[in-house]
Design a protein around this motif. Structure first.
Motif, PDB file in Angstrom:
ATOM      1  N   MET A  22      27.241 -74.156 -83.782  1.00 24.57           N
ATOM      2  CA  MET A  22      25.791 -74.044 -83.787  1.00 24.57           C
ATOM      3  C   MET A  22      25.289 -73.270 -85.000  1.00 24.57           C
ATOM      4  SD  MET A  22      24.658 -75.787 -81.414  1.00 24.57           S
ATOM      5  CE  MET A  22      23.267 -75.509 -80.395  1.00 24.57           C
ATOM      6  N   CYS A  23      26.101 -72.339 -85.446  1.00 27.33           N
ATOM      7  CA  CYS A  23      25.709 -71.535 -86.591  1.00 27.33           C
ATOM      8  C   CYS A  23      25.514 -72.409 -87.831  1.00 27.33           C
ATOM      9  CB  CYS A  23      26.763 -70.466 -86.846  1.00 27.33           C
ATOM     10  SG  CYS A  23      26.336 -69.343 -88.175  1.00 27.33           S
ATOM     11  N   ASN A  24      26.360 -73.422 -87.984  1.00 23.70           N
ATOM     12  CA  ASN A  24      26.253 -74.309 -89.132  1.00 23.70           C
ATOM     13  C   ASN A  24      24.935 -75.077 -89.143  1.00 23.70           C
ATOM     14  OD1 ASN A  24      28.740 -73.532 -90.091  1.00 23.70           O
ATOM     15  ND2 ASN A  24      29.828 -75.233 -89.116  1.00 23.70           N
ATOM     16  N   ILE A  25      24.442 -75.440 -87.978  1.00 22.11           N
ATOM     17  CA  ILE A  25      23.170 -76.166 -87.894  1.00 22.11           C
ATOM     18  C   ILE A  25      22.021 -75.280 -88.354  1.00 22.11           C
ATOM     19  CG2 ILE A  25      21.510 -77.233 -86.326  1.00 22.11           C
ATOM     20  CD1 ILE A  25      23.913 -78.206 -84.672  1.00 22.11           C
ATOM     21  N   MET A  32      22.214 -72.706 -90.322  1.00 22.69           N
ATOM     22  CA  MET A  32      22.382 -72.459 -91.761  1.00 22.69           C
ATOM     23  C   MET A  32      21.897 -73.658 -92.567  1.00 22.69           C
ATOM     24  SD  MET A  32      26.026 -70.463 -91.779  1.00 22.69           S
ATOM     25  CE  MET A  32      26.187 -70.507 -93.541  1.00 22.69           C
ATOM     26  N   TYR A  33      22.165 -74.861 -92.066  1.00 29.03           N
ATOM     27  CA  TYR A  33      21.711 -76.073 -92.733  1.00 29.03           C
ATOM     28  C   TYR A  33      20.184 -76.114 -92.788  1.00 29.03           C
ATOM     29  CZ  TYR A  33      20.263 -80.915 -93.272  1.00 29.03           C
ATOM     30  OH  TYR A  33      19.626 -82.049 -93.690  1.00 29.03           O
ATOM     31  N   HIS A  34      19.546 -75.856 -91.651  1.00 29.86           N
ATOM     32  CA  HIS A  34      18.081 -75.884 -91.602  1.00 29.86           C
ATOM     33  C   HIS A  34      17.477 -74.793 -92.478  1.00 29.86           C
ATOM     34  CE1 HIS A  34      17.513 -79.122 -88.781  1.00 29.86           C
ATOM     35  NE2 HIS A  34      18.459 -78.619 -88.006  1.00 29.86           N
ATOM     36  N   GLU A  35      18.108 -73.663 -92.540  1.00 29.54           N
ATOM     37  CA  GLU A  35      17.632 -72.585 -93.406  1.00 29.54           C
ATOM     38  C   GLU A  35      17.718 -73.013 -94.873  1.00 29.54           C
ATOM     39  OE1 GLU A  35      18.781 -68.006 -94.647  1.00 29.54           O
ATOM     40  OE2 GLU A  35      19.623 -68.875 -92.821  1.00 29.54           O
ATOM     41  N   ARG A  36      18.824 -73.639 -95.239  1.00 28.92           N
ATOM     42  CA  ARG A  36      19.018 -74.086 -96.622  1.00 28.92           C
ATOM     43  C   ARG A  36      18.013 -75.179 -96.983  1.00 28.92           C
ATOM     44  NH1 ARG A  36      24.382 -74.093 -96.799  1.00 28.92           N
ATOM     45  NH2 ARG A  36      24.482 -76.018 -95.590  1.00 28.92           N
ATOM     46  N   VAL A  37      17.784 -76.106 -96.060  1.00 33.14           N
ATOM     47  CA  VAL A  37      16.811 -77.180 -96.298  1.00 33.14           C
ATOM     48  C   VAL A  37      15.413 -76.589 -96.465  1.00 33.14           C
ATOM     49  CG1 VAL A  37      15.652 -79.172 -95.236  1.00 33.14           C
ATOM     50  CG2 VAL A  37      18.141 -78.996 -95.169  1.00 33.14           C
ATOM     51  N   GLY A  38      15.054 -75.639 -95.604  1.00 34.44           N
ATOM     52  CA  GLY A  38      13.741 -74.999 -95.690  1.00 34.44           C
ATOM     53  C   GLY A  38      13.560 -74.238 -96.992  1.00 34.44           C
ATOM     54  N   LEU A  39      14.596 -73.547 -97.416  1.00 34.40           N
ATOM     55  CA  LEU A  39      14.544 -72.799 -98.667  1.00 34.40           C
ATOM     56  C   LEU A  39      14.368 -73.741 -99.851  1.00 34.40           C
ATOM     57  CD1 LEU A  39      14.759 -70.090-100.121  1.00 34.40           C
ATOM     58  CD2 LEU A  39      17.235 -70.386-100.126  1.00 34.40           C
ATOM     59  N   THR A  40      15.126 -74.831 -99.846  1.00 35.35           N
ATOM     60  CA  THR A  40      15.020 -75.817-100.921  1.00 35.35           C
ATOM     61  C   THR A  40      13.621 -76.416-100.977  1.00 35.35           C
ATOM     62  OG1 THR A  40      17.365 -76.346-100.723  1.00 35.35           O
ATOM     63  CG2 THR A  40      15.988 -77.971-101.823  1.00 35.35           C
ATOM     64  N   LYS A  41      13.074 -76.761 -99.823  1.00 32.63           N
ATOM     65  CA  LYS A  41      11.722 -77.336 -99.752  1.00 32.63           C
ATOM     66  C   LYS A  41      10.691 -76.335-100.262  1.00 32.63           C
ATOM     67  CE  LYS A  41       8.671 -80.385 -98.349  1.00 32.63           C
ATOM     68  NZ  LYS A  41       8.480 -81.649 -99.017  1.00 32.63           N
ATOM     69  N   GLY A  42      10.838 -75.082 -99.883  1.00 32.14           N
ATOM     70  CA  GLY A  42       9.911 -74.044-100.332  1.00 32.14           C
ATOM     71  C   GLY A  42       9.939 -73.861-101.837  1.00 32.14           C
ATOM     72  N   ILE A  43      11.125 -73.905-102.414  1.00 35.93           N
ATOM     73  CA  ILE A  43      11.254 -73.784-103.867  1.00 35.93           C
ATOM     74  C   ILE A  43      10.584 -74.965-104.554  1.00 35.93           C
ATOM     75  CG2 ILE A  43      12.930 -73.856-105.770  1.00 35.93           C
ATOM     76  CD1 ILE A  43      14.792 -72.166-103.919  1.00 35.93           C
ATOM     77  N   GLN A  44      10.777 -76.165-104.022  1.00 38.49           N
ATOM     78  CA  GLN A  44      10.160 -77.358-104.606  1.00 38.49           C
ATOM     79  C   GLN A  44       8.637 -77.286-104.549  1.00 38.49           C
ATOM     80  OE1 GLN A  44      12.026 -80.423-102.293  1.00 38.49           O
ATOM     81  NE2 GLN A  44      13.807 -80.564-103.638  1.00 38.49           N
ATOM     82  N   VAL A  45       8.108 -76.826-103.433  1.00 41.65           N
ATOM     83  CA  VAL A  45       6.655 -76.698-103.289  1.00 41.65           C
ATOM     84  C   VAL A  45       6.118 -75.655-104.269  1.00 41.65           C
ATOM     85  CG1 VAL A  45       4.817 -75.935-101.717  1.00 41.65           C
ATOM     86  CG2 VAL A  45       6.577 -77.504-100.899  1.00 41.65           C
ATOM     87  N   GLY A  46       6.819 -74.554-104.394  1.00 42.22           N
ATOM     88  CA  GLY A  46       6.401 -73.508-105.324  1.00 42.22           C
ATOM     89  C   GLY A  46       6.431 -73.974-106.769  1.00 42.22           C
ATOM     90  N   GLU A  47       7.467 -74.730-107.122  1.00 44.47           N
ATOM     91  CA  GLU A  47       7.578 -75.265-108.476  1.00 44.47           C
ATOM     92  C   GLU A  47       6.438 -76.235-108.757  1.00 44.47           C
ATOM     93  OE1 GLU A  47      10.797 -77.530-111.359  1.00 44.47           O
ATOM     94  OE2 GLU A  47      11.016 -77.687-109.184  1.00 44.47           O
ATOM     95  N   LEU A  48       6.131 -77.108-107.807  1.00 41.76           N
ATOM     96  CA  LEU A  48       5.034 -78.061-107.971  1.00 41.76           C
ATOM     97  C   LEU A  48       3.711 -77.331-108.163  1.00 41.76           C
ATOM     98  CD1 LEU A  48       3.839 -80.917-107.945  1.00 41.76           C
ATOM     99  CD2 LEU A  48       3.808 -80.789-105.450  1.00 41.76           C
ATOM    100  N   LYS A  49       3.476 -76.312-107.363  1.00 40.42           N
ATOM    101  CA  LYS A  49       2.228 -75.550-107.464  1.00 40.42           C
ATOM    102  C   LYS A  49       2.115 -74.855-108.821  1.00 40.42           C
ATOM    103  CE  LYS A  49      -0.551 -72.186-104.984  1.00 40.42           C
ATOM    104  NZ  LYS A  49      -0.665 -71.343-103.792  1.00 40.42           N
TER     105      LYS A  49
END
Length: 73
Positions: free
Chosen positions: A1-4, A6-23
């Motif tokens: 369960m920990c891996n799931i 961690m995966y969602h955290e990594r996906v969220g972090l990546t998405k946040g970085i992309q949104v910040g870069e676009l802005k």
């Protein structure tokens, strides 16, 4: 369960970085447009890739439409 989680955290972090870069890039392009550069010149000066250019154009169009609607009120 920990891996799931961690995966969602990594996906969220990546998405946040992309949104910040676009802005940030959209803001930079807007500033260059205010100084009478064309959008193509702004993209070239900032070295923005084609995929990101499409996203920035969409952001600028959306912002322009919202601005026009608020000016009518």
């Amino acid at each position: 369960m920990c891996n799931i989680s961690m995966y969602h955290e990594r996906v969220g972090l990546t998405k946040g970085i992309q949104v910040g870069e676009l802005k940030a890039l959209t803001t930079s392009v807007k500033r260059l447009l205010e100084h009478q550069l064309s959008i193509e010149e702004a993209f070239a000066l900032l070295g923005i890739e084609k995929e990101m250019q499409t996203k920035i154009r969409k952001q600028l169009t959306t912002a322009y439409i919202k601005e026009m609607k608020s000016n009518r009120s």
